[in-house]
Scaffold this active site. Structure first.
Site, PDB file in Angstrom:
ATOM      1  N   GLU A 212       2.151   1.760  -3.420  1.00 32.04           N
ATOM      2  CA  GLU A 212       1.058   2.315  -4.233  1.00 32.04           C
ATOM      3  C   GLU A 212       0.930   3.829  -4.014  1.00 32.04           C
ATOM      4  OE1 GLU A 212      -2.597  -0.144  -4.693  1.00 32.04           O
ATOM      5  OE2 GLU A 212      -3.632   1.624  -3.925  1.00 32.04           O
TER       6      GLU A 212
ATOM      7  N   SER B 225      15.463  14.631   1.960  1.00 33.61           N
ATOM      8  CA  SER B 225      16.461  13.607   2.270  1.00 33.61           C
ATOM      9  C   SER B 225      15.816  12.375   2.900  1.00 33.61           C
ATOM     10  CB  SER B 225      17.502  14.169   3.235  1.00 33.61           C
ATOM     11  OG  SER B 225      18.446  13.171   3.577  1.00 33.61           O
TER      12      SER B 225
ATOM     13  N   ARG C  43       0.829  -1.213   0.000  1.00 35.93           N
ATOM     14  CA  ARG C  43       0.000   0.000   0.000  1.00 35.93           C
ATOM     15  C   ARG C  43       0.866   1.267   0.000  1.00 35.93           C
ATOM     16  NH1 ARG C  43      -2.548  -3.978  -0.727  1.00 35.93           N
ATOM     17  NH2 ARG C  43      -4.739  -4.336  -0.328  1.00 35.93           N
TER      18      ARG C  43
END
Lengths: 146, 146, 146, 146, 146, 146, 146, 146, 146, 146
Positions: D90, D113, D87
């Site tokens: 995604e 960073s 997830r």
């Protein structure tokens, strides 16, 4: 014209007539999943249904001919990333061996056909949030020795 | 011991008792698909079910603890090649966009959850060859704006 | 016109009006991250917001209709290489198992939804160099047995 | 002994003492996410913290030395498939370009960073279902010309 | 116009004026490596340098604006195959772990930034065959605990 | 014994003697980068240096023989993911075409050899944060017609 | 015009004049393999040869200039599938380690250069079926310590 | 014992006897390239040669039997990264289409067999640096219509 | 015009004349599989057959010339996903090692040529469902020592 | 014991008895291809055949049980590289679309089953070199609408 352009024309006609896949399917006399997959270029239609569809969507005969052509079923060759489609891929990953175990137990050594196959998608009303219900139905094909 | 060894012990016990996944599931009080996926290490069991399962299969407490652990769901990361499992991957490829269209039409923009989800596998007797019937049921999750 | 062309038109209008995503978002009444993702074609807008956005950017009704369409969320299928985006992929790689451990400990077996989800990006002033602060908020979805 | 074996020993000690990552982190004086990532072999600990951790978990000095070694950060090189971790991948896919746009707008050309970086994971109680709240905080690094 | 077309226009102007990257860089007041990378679309220029460059190459203001845009740094996602570029990839492969060891020994746990970074390429005359000398200079970023 | 085991023995001896790569290199009479790469199994040593190294680290003759063997240079075949090493891969991606342009301009059509090649890594003190300075030096090899 | 279009023009002129690569190479004064590879865009020609080639094929000066440009050597990045080319890839796979062993034995630790390199292809008449004879000749480059 | 262990035994015996591939090949009566490839497990030997080889290297009959087995020719399935072997892959990439053109021109439509095939590797003395000379010789196989 | 356009013209002419591949093949005097593969651009035709085919399909001389060109045989480089073609890939996967065992046993160490090769596809009437019968016939090529 | 170990035991027994697959198949009463594929773990045997096979090869009952288990058909997931097997993959690549065309023309829209399938491998004597003849026979499965 090819299948990709055919799909574009169908989608456009569908938008202009403001008609749903379910309504089109009902008028043509096919299940919504099968009808939609043929319009998206993943299945071929028998002549009768192809003509009916073009009538419903007010499309030319050329579209009817293209709908009857046998498609080259090419989909995205890597892991799908649209979330709707990915979730099904995840289900295959998580439950694949389980499905194999259960089919083996219930039917013997063999597979569920993806060709002699149908699928339906229904909406199940639920106060805690509606649910998607998908039913797949495929012929069992046993491995044979020779 | 880890989940892989747990699965091996369960499979061995199942063979020795000559009992099917369906029979185990009935005794434990869970659906066969879910019960099998947990035994194969793809889902965790609540304590109550884990203990019941070990009783049925005459397994040690250590197995019961492992069944409750949250699994790392790792499956084969490329296109599956066992024919049983590949056919489902093919279905996702051929019908993926169709499913997205139909869900979008029936529910709005969103997905079928693969987490709040259940699956059943049934045998449909048919003189032309028995059929595999698979029912998936997942909560619809709408995309939200913020 | 499709979503890609829609995005191009929006970017062009934004440049011509010399307006930032933050300002557009404030006028439309949505969070900047969500508004931007919809303009880049990764989320759909409700009719009300789509119309408001077109008003702000002086765009045609066709754009408003496209903004409401449910997107096919296709991103680059391999490891991303733009340094800004790669760093987030690196974070998922380095901290992925840690996140799983902590969520498991705090919530039980389940996932953070990427659908019922929101994200905000803020600037934190700092004399040693400003800092990017990203807040993600997603519903916890527990695995369920059946 | 190497980092993998170190992690196994720590997990085992944690199980035997029935103590959570949050409790360990509080006793050691570090954030739970950072502490867990070091125990999983993805970050190194300063000597002081490494020793404190071994005290809390009743582990040998060898573990304390291994915790201080600079790790080779190797994670799974393909798209992750455990649902919890996927997830997040995604999210990077869907929101990656949006994040780049917003950071560019707020900070100029540069990156957040992933090294000078921290992360926290909190539980937000919610009657409609608890929510996972993740906060990332990284230094902005501007591209420089020369 | 986009960055790709911008690069084409710059290359064309450079050919027509028969001027080298080194000469352009000297006139603009930047290092040749950085100037070239910006012209190839991999870095952005400050307004002052963008305008100066367009003056030197007799290009339009539109090019100057494009040079200031923050680039999406997309390169070939697989192992490079042009021999010039591949040799550097080979160097990273052969010496990667060595670099990590030496940096760890000299600086502690951390990385060399690829953002706060500069590079120079010089020619070293040598009777046995001239040599390419490449100097990279990047800020050390230590991992921090929190 | 093979090169992998050889490396393990060298690392162990180095730890026990609490000696740095720089110190070993100085005693053996080679550059630290080259010496380290040979110890990690990526280069072979001449007999003289191999024996000297074993003397310094108090290692057996077998190690000296293995150090002289020509290595099979196998590194991780995909994009590296340890952040230290990835940053160099990113540099090759971002600056690869720039390097090709500059080398072409300064030397003509050809490549920088990765075989007739040396590399040094230095620390540059800097109040705003120390910097890593890497110098690569490779023979220019022109393409020839025949 | 670019190298791809250059190749198309050369192939067309070659067809129209009904002349073979061997004949062109003889008239230009280069080996057939090298001449062909330059015409296919994989090597650059010195000015003298580029002009001669354009004279032989009655092509414009623009082609002569493009032939002198240093090519970006991009070939198909996966395993080749044309059977002619695949067989050579198979040879590298089957005999790669053997070649390394024999070169190591005859020359010491180093490689055969693919830059300072030539290749010839000859036809060997044979009653049992003609044979293809390929001769590769590349400079040995020894690894050096520093 | 399998082919991998067979290779290990042969390499060990070769080291102990301090004999080169060339010397072994001369004693057995085969070309060095072919003999080496069979010892590395990539070709099978006729009984006569297998026995002779075991005699020369003072190896058991079991090795002679394994040398006669038909090998499964599995090599590294991705782009090779040892520099010696990679250079040949690069040659196939750069000159692949050229080879196809020249073979087509000299022989007609067909391929050079990689099965009815031999290869020799020679050292060419040269004051500017010795050169590796590789000769490949394969039967031409024409495509046939039916 | 190239081979892709040639195929399009042939397919169009075939549709307009409403003639099958079998009928075309019978008129041209070649087997249907070979004739079709040449029309799809995967094999070259001898001049005589190329001219005959153009006569049958009423096509121009340019098509006849293109049919005689030696094709670059490029197919989809990943696992095929059209179900018709995938099933053959699956057969190679499931029976590949079996084929190798049987060929080795019957013929000795060697391969079946894919160049000196023919294929026929027939329909076998069967009351339980018609069957596809495919016959492949390729020359055995033995590995040779040298 | 698992299928891999089962295969090893069968291969060993076959070697010791010096019996061919053809002879075993004749004694068991199955086709050689099917019998071999089951011994290599790619198909399951009915109890009767499994017992007969163990009798012929003088193997234990455990082997007979393993032969009856439904196999997980996992083969090498990338393009095969053993030359025997690769040639079949090449045939699928070169003739795949041709097969699809011919099957479509002769049978309608559908596939040849790889499950209800048999294969035979024969040797065809030929003075110009013996030929391998492979016959595949699979049920035609038509796509159906619903």
């Amino acid at each position: 014209m090819n299948k990709v352009e055919m799909t574009e024309e169908i989608i456009l006609a569908k938008k202009n007539l403001d008609i749903s896949w379910e309504e089109i399917a009902a008028k043509v006399g096919l299940a919504p999943v099968f009808l939609t997959s043929a319009c998206l270029g993943m299945n071929s239609l028998k002549e009768e249904y192809a003509k009916k569809l073009c009538e419903v969507l007010e499309l030319s005969d050329e579209i009817a001919i293209l709908l009857q052509e046998y498609p080259m079923k090419n989909w995205d060759k890597t892991i799908p990333n649209d979330p709707v489609i990915y979730r099904f891929y995840e289900i295959v990953g998580v439950y694949g061996e389980t499905i194999k175990e259960i089919i083996g137990e219930k039917f013997g050594d063999g597979i569920m056909s993806a060709i002699d196959f149908s699928m339906d998608i229904d909406k199940e009303k639920n106060p805690a949030g509606d649910r998607v219900k998908i039913t797949m139905n495929g012929k069992f094909l046993p491995y044979k020795s020779w």
